[in-house]
Scaffold this motif. Structure first.
Motif, PDB file in Angstrom:
ATOM      1  N   TYR A 106     -11.618  11.930 -13.389  1.00  0.00           N
ATOM      2  CA  TYR A 106     -11.439  12.559 -14.698  1.00  0.00           C
ATOM      3  C   TYR A 106     -12.172  13.892 -14.851  1.00  0.00           C
ATOM      4  CZ  TYR A 106      -9.531   8.135 -16.487  1.00  0.00           C
ATOM      5  OH  TYR A 106      -8.776   7.036 -16.710  1.00  0.00           O
ATOM      6  N   VAL A 107     -13.336  14.029 -14.223  1.00  0.00           N
ATOM      7  CA  VAL A 107     -14.121  15.241 -14.465  1.00  0.00           C
ATOM      8  C   VAL A 107     -13.922  16.301 -13.403  1.00  0.00           C
ATOM      9  CG1 VAL A 107     -15.886  13.963 -15.731  1.00  0.00           C
ATOM     10  CG2 VAL A 107     -16.178  14.341 -13.277  1.00  0.00           C
ATOM     11  N   ALA A 108     -13.213  15.980 -12.330  1.00  0.00           N
ATOM     12  CA  ALA A 108     -13.098  16.927 -11.230  1.00  0.00           C
ATOM     13  C   ALA A 108     -12.262  18.146 -11.610  1.00  0.00           C
ATOM     14  CB  ALA A 108     -12.514  16.239 -10.001  1.00  0.00           C
ATOM     15  N   LEU A 109     -11.110  17.932 -12.256  1.00  0.00           N
ATOM     16  CA  LEU A 109     -10.251  19.073 -12.575  1.00  0.00           C
ATOM     17  C   LEU A 109     -10.945  20.090 -13.481  1.00  0.00           C
ATOM     18  CD1 LEU A 109      -7.550  20.486 -12.305  1.00  0.00           C
ATOM     19  CD2 LEU A 109      -6.704  19.122 -14.238  1.00  0.00           C
ATOM     20  N   PRO A 110     -11.543  19.676 -14.609  1.00  0.00           N
ATOM     21  CA  PRO A 110     -12.259  20.674 -15.417  1.00  0.00           C
ATOM     22  C   PRO A 110     -13.423  21.312 -14.675  1.00  0.00           C
ATOM     23  CG  PRO A 110     -12.606  18.457 -16.287  1.00  0.00           C
ATOM     24  CD  PRO A 110     -11.504  18.352 -15.289  1.00  0.00           C
ATOM     25  N   ALA A 111     -14.064  20.559 -13.777  1.00  0.00           N
ATOM     26  CA  ALA A 111     -15.163  21.135 -13.001  1.00  0.00           C
ATOM     27  C   ALA A 111     -14.657  22.237 -12.079  1.00  0.00           C
ATOM     28  CB  ALA A 111     -15.863  20.047 -12.196  1.00  0.00           C
ATOM     29  N   TYR A 112     -13.536  21.986 -11.408  1.00  0.00           N
ATOM     30  CA  TYR A 112     -12.979  23.002 -10.521  1.00  0.00           C
ATOM     31  C   TYR A 112     -12.543  24.245 -11.309  1.00  0.00           C
ATOM     32  CZ  TYR A 112     -12.564  19.094  -7.181  1.00  0.00           C
ATOM     33  OH  TYR A 112     -12.814  18.024  -6.355  1.00  0.00           O
ATOM     34  N   LEU A 113     -11.887  24.038 -12.437  1.00  0.00           N
ATOM     35  CA  LEU A 113     -11.406  25.169 -13.229  1.00  0.00           C
ATOM     36  C   LEU A 113     -12.564  25.955 -13.840  1.00  0.00           C
ATOM     37  CD1 LEU A 113      -8.343  23.518 -15.014  1.00  0.00           C
ATOM     38  CD2 LEU A 113      -8.346  24.999 -12.993  1.00  0.00           C
ATOM     39  N   ALA A 114     -13.613  25.239 -14.242  1.00  0.00           N
ATOM     40  CA  ALA A 114     -14.780  25.913 -14.812  1.00  0.00           C
ATOM     41  C   ALA A 114     -15.529  26.726 -13.764  1.00  0.00           C
ATOM     42  CB  ALA A 114     -15.710  24.884 -15.445  1.00  0.00           C
ATOM     43  N   ALA A 115     -15.555  26.229 -12.532  1.00  0.00           N
ATOM     44  CA  ALA A 115     -16.316  26.901 -11.466  1.00  0.00           C
ATOM     45  C   ALA A 115     -15.530  28.009 -10.788  1.00  0.00           C
ATOM     46  CB  ALA A 115     -16.742  25.865 -10.427  1.00  0.00           C
ATOM     47  N   ARG A 116     -14.215  27.983 -10.898  1.00  0.00           N
ATOM     48  CA  ARG A 116     -13.379  28.943 -10.171  1.00  0.00           C
ATOM     49  C   ARG A 116     -13.794  30.385 -10.472  1.00  0.00           C
ATOM     50  NH1 ARG A 116      -6.747  29.591 -10.560  1.00  0.00           N
ATOM     51  NH2 ARG A 116      -6.564  31.039  -8.789  1.00  0.00           N
ATOM     52  N   GLY A 117     -14.060  31.121  -9.394  1.00  0.00           N
ATOM     53  CA  GLY A 117     -14.442  32.514  -9.526  1.00  0.00           C
ATOM     54  C   GLY A 117     -15.867  32.734  -9.970  1.00  0.00           C
ATOM     55  N   ARG A 118     -16.614  31.656 -10.233  1.00  0.00           N
ATOM     56  CA  ARG A 118     -17.995  31.768 -10.710  1.00  0.00           C
ATOM     57  C   ARG A 118     -18.991  31.098  -9.770  1.00  0.00           C
ATOM     58  NH1 ARG A 118     -18.190  31.594 -16.933  1.00  0.00           N
ATOM     59  NH2 ARG A 118     -16.149  32.327 -17.581  1.00  0.00           N
ATOM     60  N   VAL A 119     -18.639  29.879  -9.324  1.00  0.00           N
ATOM     61  CA  VAL A 119     -19.533  29.068  -8.500  1.00  0.00           C
ATOM     62  C   VAL A 119     -18.732  28.524  -7.322  1.00  0.00           C
ATOM     63  CG1 VAL A 119     -21.035  27.030  -8.459  1.00  0.00           C
ATOM     64  CG2 VAL A 119     -20.817  28.372 -10.562  1.00  0.00           C
ATOM     65  N   PRO A 120     -19.267  28.555  -6.105  1.00  0.00           N
ATOM     66  CA  PRO A 120     -18.542  27.988  -4.964  1.00  0.00           C
ATOM     67  C   PRO A 120     -18.214  26.510  -5.173  1.00  0.00           C
ATOM     68  CG  PRO A 120     -20.433  29.263  -4.235  1.00  0.00           C
ATOM     69  CD  PRO A 120     -20.563  29.135  -5.714  1.00  0.00           C
ATOM     70  N   ILE A 121     -17.060  26.111  -4.666  1.00  0.00           N
ATOM     71  CA  ILE A 121     -16.574  24.748  -4.850  1.00  0.00           C
ATOM     72  C   ILE A 121     -16.408  24.066  -3.502  1.00  0.00           C
ATOM     73  CG2 ILE A 121     -14.598  23.349  -5.623  1.00  0.00           C
ATOM     74  CD1 ILE A 121     -14.021  25.662  -7.634  1.00  0.00           C
ATOM     75  N   VAL A 122     -16.831  22.803  -3.426  1.00  0.00           N
ATOM     76  CA  VAL A 122     -16.550  21.940  -2.281  1.00  0.00           C
ATOM     77  C   VAL A 122     -15.789  20.731  -2.802  1.00  0.00           C
ATOM     78  CG1 VAL A 122     -17.527  20.513  -0.435  1.00  0.00           C
ATOM     79  CG2 VAL A 122     -18.606  22.694  -1.029  1.00  0.00           C
ATOM     80  N   VAL A 123     -14.681  20.422  -2.152  1.00  0.00           N
ATOM     81  CA  VAL A 123     -13.848  19.281  -2.537  1.00  0.00           C
ATOM     82  C   VAL A 123     -13.976  18.191  -1.486  1.00  0.00           C
ATOM     83  CG1 VAL A 123     -11.466  18.482  -2.853  1.00  0.00           C
ATOM     84  CG2 VAL A 123     -12.191  20.655  -3.846  1.00  0.00           C
ATOM     85  N   HIS A 124     -14.186  16.951  -1.941  1.00  0.00           N
ATOM     86  CA  HIS A 124     -14.135  15.807  -1.022  1.00  0.00           C
ATOM     87  C   HIS A 124     -13.035  14.860  -1.469  1.00  0.00           C
ATOM     88  CE1 HIS A 124     -15.021  11.851   0.700  1.00  0.00           C
ATOM     89  NE2 HIS A 124     -15.475  12.548   1.721  1.00  0.00           N
ATOM     90  N   GLU A 125     -12.135  14.528  -0.547  1.00  0.00           N
ATOM     91  CA  GLU A 125     -11.039  13.601  -0.822  1.00  0.00           C
ATOM     92  C   GLU A 125     -11.243  12.326  -0.009  1.00  0.00           C
ATOM     93  OE1 GLU A 125      -8.409  11.487  -2.174  1.00  0.00           O
ATOM     94  OE2 GLU A 125      -8.308  13.521  -3.008  1.00  0.00           O
ATOM     95  N   ALA A 126     -11.372  11.194  -0.719  1.00  0.00           N
ATOM     96  CA  ALA A 126     -11.648   9.924  -0.056  1.00  0.00           C
ATOM     97  C   ALA A 126     -10.398   9.222   0.443  1.00  0.00           C
ATOM     98  CB  ALA A 126     -12.402   8.991  -1.009  1.00  0.00           C
ATOM     99  N   ASN A 127      -9.267   9.464  -0.202  1.00  0.00           N
ATOM    100  CA  ASN A 127      -8.047   8.730   0.126  1.00  0.00           C
ATOM    101  C   ASN A 127      -7.168   9.476   1.107  1.00  0.00           C
ATOM    102  OD1 ASN A 127      -8.099   6.241  -1.587  1.00  0.00           O
ATOM    103  ND2 ASN A 127      -8.329   7.772  -3.214  1.00  0.00           N
ATOM    104  N   ARG A 143     -14.968  25.004   0.681  1.00  0.00           N
ATOM    105  CA  ARG A 143     -14.892  23.995   1.741  1.00  0.00           C
ATOM    106  C   ARG A 143     -14.110  22.797   1.219  1.00  0.00           C
ATOM    107  NH1 ARG A 143     -17.003  27.744   3.872  1.00  0.00           N
ATOM    108  NH2 ARG A 143     -18.821  27.806   5.271  1.00  0.00           N
ATOM    109  N   VAL A 144     -13.338  22.172   2.103  1.00  0.00           N
ATOM    110  CA  VAL A 144     -12.612  20.942   1.774  1.00  0.00           C
ATOM    111  C   VAL A 144     -12.935  19.911   2.844  1.00  0.00           C
ATOM    112  CG1 VAL A 144     -10.361  19.857   1.420  1.00  0.00           C
ATOM    113  CG2 VAL A 144     -10.742  22.218   0.664  1.00  0.00           C
TER     114      VAL A 144
END
Length: 363
Positions: A106-127, A143-144
């Motif tokens: 639930y919180v990942a999408l707003p976190a990614y959109l809030a950080a885009r262009g401001r803070v580096p993002i790392v995504v981890h996909e478990a499935n 990084r992914v």
């Protein structure tokens, strides 16, 4: 002097998102003790229970559940996303975030959109099949990382799933006697561990009830976690000698793994990761819902020889006995499958992901 690193984790909602996030956070603190770790979460799910209990500050933001089908909620989505992104940006600014690490939910999408262009993002996909939030985040992530090799996410690095050190450092052989005594299981009998997640699984419970007499008559003991609200529909015949132990919930999963020689379980990403890492052969029964990701989660270890896959509709007492009775009474086969499972394990994923986060943050 360089200021301490500030890491924000976004993995709220379910245990499958929160637990890897917390294992990652533990690894970050272990590698760089002065790091500030802040967790994003919502009022929903397990966030308010699990995250503060591990010692991490929790910042609540409005959840953004993504509808799977066109509904009225879909029309409300842009407003919900905008509100949640605004709140998340306030948190990122206040804690001076150097990197955002998202695990879906639930919180990942707003976190990614809030950080885009401001803070580096790392995504981890478990499935094995990425969720929508992580598909979006991966498009502009530094990084992914993934739990399995083939998820279709661009530029992904296969690291596995971050797991708590209680699991990655588990010495099953050293704990075997203590674990058997803890659950009241025979010291020398082969033990089958049955669990279907925190709520249990009716299919697994019913099959275990049907097969328990045949299994115990052959000298196999059964440790069965049936779920707090999911007790077997019919009473389980309790054989002499403690060869069947039924519990609503396993509070010491480490001891359950140490007591076991093989497992009957679902194949959620976290379950597969833990069972492989501790080196237990397993019969995986994927949950027959969703987009089929549970079957895909188990495929790598099944291909490697560390487990078998049984469709939910095909599991009954006879199939359970056919799959596990021969295995549990064959020490050489158990040892070979155990080694194959361990080779498919995820030990070290927590620190591998932590180092990806450090790189993304320029540290």
């Amino acid at each position: 002097m360089t200021a301490p690193l500030s890491v924000v984790i976004a993995g709220g909602g379910s245990g499958g998102h929160i637990l890897p996030a917390l294992a990652f956070a533990d690894a970050v603190r272990r590698l760089r003790p002065d790091t500030t770790v802040t967790a994003l979460g919502t009022e929903r799910g397990l966030d308010r229970t699990l995250i503060p209990a591990r010692g991490y500050p929790l910042e609540l933001i409005p959840p953004v559940p993504l509808p799977r089908k066109p509904t009225v909620d879909l029309l409300k989505l842009p407003t919900k996303v905008r509100d949640s992104v605004r709140r998340t940006r306030e948190v990122l600014d206040r804690v001076g975030a150097d990197v955002v690490v998202g695990f879906g939910g639930y919180v990942a999408l707003p976190a990614y959109l809030a950080a885009r262009g401001r803070v580096p993002i790392v995504v981890h996909e478990a499935n094995a099949r990425a969720g929508l939030a992580n598909k979006v985040g991966a498009k502009f992530a530094a990084r992914v990382a993934t739990a399995v090799p083939e998820t279709g996410l661009p530029g992904a690095v296969h690291v596995g799933i971050p797991l708590r050190t209680q699991i990655t450092g588990l010495d099953r052989a050293a704990l075997r006697a203590e674990a058997r005594e803890h659950f009241g299981l025979p010291a020398d009998a082969p033990v089958l561990l049955v669990f279907g997640g925190s709520q249990g699984a009716r299919t697994l419970n019913n099959a275990t009830t049907q097969a328990v007499e045949e299994l115990t008559a052959a000298g196999v003991a059964v440790l069965h976690a049936y779920g707090p609200n999911n007790a077997p529909a019919t009473p389980v015949p309790v054989p002499a000698g403690g060869r069947y132990v039924g519990l609503p919930y396993l509070e010491r999963m480490d001891l359950a793994y140490a007591a076991a020689d093989a497992v009957l379980c679902r194949s959620g990403a976290m379950t597969v990761a833990e069972v492989c890492t501790v080196g237990l052969p397993a019969v995986y029964v994927p949950l027959p819902h969703g987009n089929g990701e549970q079957a895909l989660n188990a495929e790598p270890v099944v291909r490697a020889g560390g487990g078998t896959l049984v469709p939910d509709a095909e599991l009954d007492g006879a199939r359970l006995s056919a799959e596990l009775l021969g295995l549990l009474t064959d020490p050489a086969r158990l040892a070979a499958m155990s080694e194959a499972a361990r080779r498919s394990g995820h030990a070290g994923a927590d620190e591998a992901l932590a180092n990806l986060a450090f790189e993304a943050a320029g540290r």
